[in-house]
Design a protein around this motif. Structure first.
Motif, PDB file in Angstrom:
ATOM      1  N   THR A  63       0.809  -1.221   0.000  1.00  0.00           N
ATOM      2  CA  THR A  63       0.000   0.000   0.000  1.00  0.00           C
ATOM      3  C   THR A  63       0.845   1.275   0.000  1.00  0.00           C
ATOM      4  N   VAL A  64       2.120   1.173   0.365  1.00  0.00           N
ATOM      5  CA  VAL A  64       2.952   2.379   0.430  1.00  0.00           C
ATOM      6  C   VAL A  64       4.149   2.320  -0.514  1.00  0.00           C
ATOM      7  N   LYS A  65       4.350   1.180  -1.161  1.00  0.00           N
ATOM      8  CA  LYS A  65       5.506   1.006  -2.038  1.00  0.00           C
ATOM      9  C   LYS A  65       5.497   2.063  -3.136  1.00  0.00           C
ATOM     10  N   GLY A  66       6.639   2.703  -3.324  1.00  0.00           N
ATOM     11  CA  GLY A  66       6.750   3.739  -4.341  1.00  0.00           C
ATOM     12  C   GLY A  66       6.409   5.129  -3.825  1.00  0.00           C
ATOM     13  N   ARG A  67       5.803   5.199  -2.630  1.00  0.00           N
ATOM     14  CA  ARG A  67       5.444   6.505  -2.055  1.00  0.00           C
ATOM     15  C   ARG A  67       6.235   6.799  -0.770  1.00  0.00           C
ATOM     16  N   PHE A  68       6.539   5.761  -0.001  1.00  0.00           N
ATOM     17  CA  PHE A  68       7.251   5.923   1.273  1.00  0.00           C
ATOM     18  C   PHE A  68       8.673   5.388   1.141  1.00  0.00           C
ATOM     19  N   THR A  69       9.587   6.017   1.877  1.00  0.00           N
ATOM     20  CA  THR A  69      10.975   5.563   1.908  1.00  0.00           C
ATOM     21  C   THR A  69      11.478   5.546   3.343  1.00  0.00           C
ATOM     22  N   ILE A  70      11.994   4.406   3.768  1.00  0.00           N
ATOM     23  CA  ILE A  70      12.594   4.292   5.096  1.00  0.00           C
ATOM     24  C   ILE A  70      14.102   4.413   4.956  1.00  0.00           C
ATOM     25  N   SER A  71      14.714   5.111   5.921  1.00  0.00           N
ATOM     26  CA  SER A  71      16.167   5.246   5.913  1.00  0.00           C
ATOM     27  C   SER A  71      16.670   5.271   7.348  1.00  0.00           C
ATOM     28  N   LYS A  72      17.957   5.033   7.475  1.00  0.00           N
ATOM     29  CA  LYS A  72      18.564   4.878   8.797  1.00  0.00           C
ATOM     30  C   LYS A  72      19.847   5.696   8.826  1.00  0.00           C
ATOM     31  N   ASP A  73      19.975   6.607   9.783  1.00  0.00           N
ATOM     32  CA  ASP A  73      21.177   7.407   9.935  1.00  0.00           C
ATOM     33  C   ASP A  73      21.826   7.024  11.254  1.00  0.00           C
ATOM     34  N   ASN A  74      22.825   6.157  11.183  1.00  0.00           N
ATOM     35  CA  ASN A  74      23.461   5.678  12.405  1.00  0.00           C
ATOM     36  C   ASN A  74      24.172   6.807  13.158  1.00  0.00           C
ATOM     37  N   SER A  75      24.683   7.801  12.447  1.00  0.00           N
ATOM     38  CA  SER A  75      25.399   8.900  13.106  1.00  0.00           C
ATOM     39  C   SER A  75      24.466   9.740  13.972  1.00  0.00           C
ATOM     40  N   LYS A  76      23.188   9.784  13.585  1.00  0.00           N
ATOM     41  CA  LYS A  76      22.197  10.531  14.355  1.00  0.00           C
ATOM     42  C   LYS A  76      21.360   9.608  15.244  1.00  0.00           C
ATOM     43  N   ASN A  77      21.626   8.314  15.117  1.00  0.00           N
ATOM     44  CA  ASN A  77      20.842   7.316  15.861  1.00  0.00           C
ATOM     45  C   ASN A  77      19.343   7.501  15.624  1.00  0.00           C
ATOM     46  N   THR A  78      18.997   7.723  14.368  1.00  0.00           N
ATOM     47  CA  THR A  78      17.622   8.069  13.990  1.00  0.00           C
ATOM     48  C   THR A  78      17.215   7.315  12.728  1.00  0.00           C
ATOM     49  N   VAL A  79      15.956   6.921  12.706  1.00  0.00           N
ATOM     50  CA  VAL A  79      15.353   6.312  11.526  1.00  0.00           C
ATOM     51  C   VAL A  79      14.287   7.269  11.002  1.00  0.00           C
ATOM     52  N   PHE A  80      14.184   7.350   9.689  1.00  0.00           N
ATOM     53  CA  PHE A  80      13.235   8.268   9.058  1.00  0.00           C
ATOM     54  C   PHE A  80      12.241   7.499   8.194  1.00  0.00           C
ATOM     55  N   LEU A  81      11.075   8.090   8.035  1.00  0.00           N
ATOM     56  CA  LEU A  81      10.097   7.594   7.075  1.00  0.00           C
ATOM     57  C   LEU A  81       9.629   8.786   6.247  1.00  0.00           C
ATOM     58  N   GLN A  82      10.109   8.859   5.025  1.00  0.00           N
ATOM     59  CA  GLN A  82       9.674   9.906   4.113  1.00  0.00           C
ATOM     60  C   GLN A  82       8.396   9.450   3.430  1.00  0.00           C
ATOM     61  N   MET A  83       7.347  10.228   3.578  1.00  0.00           N
ATOM     62  CA  MET A  83       6.034   9.858   3.044  1.00  0.00           C
ATOM     63  C   MET A  83       5.615  10.894   2.009  1.00  0.00           C
ATOM     64  N   ASN A  84       5.495  10.463   0.776  1.00  0.00           N
ATOM     65  CA  ASN A  84       5.082  11.338  -0.327  1.00  0.00           C
ATOM     66  C   ASN A  84       3.742  10.884  -0.884  1.00  0.00           C
ATOM     67  N   SER A  85       3.109  11.754  -1.637  1.00  0.00           N
ATOM     68  CA  SER A  85       1.827  11.446  -2.272  1.00  0.00           C
ATOM     69  C   SER A  85       0.842  10.857  -1.273  1.00  0.00           C
ATOM     70  N   LEU A  86       0.729  11.506  -0.148  1.00  0.00           N
ATOM     71  CA  LEU A  86      -0.112  10.979   0.930  1.00  0.00           C
ATOM     72  C   LEU A  86      -1.582  10.942   0.529  1.00  0.00           C
ATOM     73  N   LYS A  87      -2.272   9.924   1.046  1.00  0.00           N
ATOM     74  CA  LYS A  87      -3.686   9.710   0.772  1.00  0.00           C
ATOM     75  C   LYS A  87      -4.456   9.723   2.092  1.00  0.00           C
ATOM     76  N   PRO A  88      -5.750  10.018   2.053  1.00  0.00           N
ATOM     77  CA  PRO A  88      -6.541   9.992   3.296  1.00  0.00           C
ATOM     78  C   PRO A  88      -6.446   8.643   4.013  1.00  0.00           C
ATOM     79  N   GLU A  89      -6.303   7.574   3.274  1.00  0.00           N
ATOM     80  CA  GLU A  89      -6.207   6.253   3.907  1.00  0.00           C
ATOM     81  C   GLU A  89      -4.871   6.016   4.602  1.00  0.00           C
TER      82      GLU A  89
END
Length: 119
Positions: A63-89
Motif C-alpha cells: 500500500t505504500v511502495k513507491g510513495r514511502f521511503t525508510i532510511s537509517k542514519d546511524n550517526s544521528k541514531n535516527t530512523v526516518f520515514l519519508q512519506m510522499n503522495s499521501l492519501k486519506p487512507e
C-alpha cells in the motif's frame, strides 16, 4: 535497552508529504533492525516499512511502495520515514519499532505520532 521517540506527524492535505523521525537512545541503532507500523482507528496495527540491521535492505507494504521511503542514519541514531503522495487512507498513528533479531516480532516500540491526511 533502546528507547524510541517518534516525531514529525501532523495534518497534511492529500498529495502532500511528511517526514517522520524516530530518535533512539540507550543503544546504537546500528545493531538493530528497524521498522514503521501504523494503526488507524478501528483497525489493527499494520506493517508499513522495515530496514535491515545493515541498512542495505528495505521492505515495504504494498500500500505504500513507491510513495514511502525508510532510511537509517546511524550517526544521528535516527530512523526516518519519508512519506510522499499521501492519501486519506494513510491517516493513522505511526509507530517506530526496533529489534536486534534478524527477523520476527519487534521487541521495542515508540509511543507513536499522529498523521492525518485530509481530502
Amino acid at each position: 535497552q533502546v528507547a524510541l521517540v517518534e516525531s514529525g506527524g501532523g495534518l497534511v492535505q492529500a498529495g502532500g508529504s511528511l517526514r517522520l523521525s524516530c530518535a533512539a537512545s540507550g543503544r546504537p541503532i546500528s545493531g538493530y533492525r528497524m521498522g514503521w507500523f501504523r494503526q488507524a482507528p478501528g483497525k489493527e496495527r499494520e506493517f508499513v516499512a522495515g530496514i535491515s540491521v545493515s541498512g542495505l535492505t528495505t521492505y515495504y507494504a504494498d500500500t505504500v511502495k513507491g510513495r514511502f521511503t525508510i532510511s537509517k542514519d546511524n550517526s544521528k541514531n535516527t530512523v526516518f520515514l519519508q512519506m510522499n503522495s499521501l492519501k486519506p487512507e494513510d491517516t493513522a498513528v505511526y509507530y517506530c519499532a526496533a529489534d536486534t533479531r534478524l527477523n520476527g516480532a519487534y521487541g521495542y516500540w515508540g509511543q507513536g505520532t499522529q498523521v492525518t491526511v485530509s481530502s
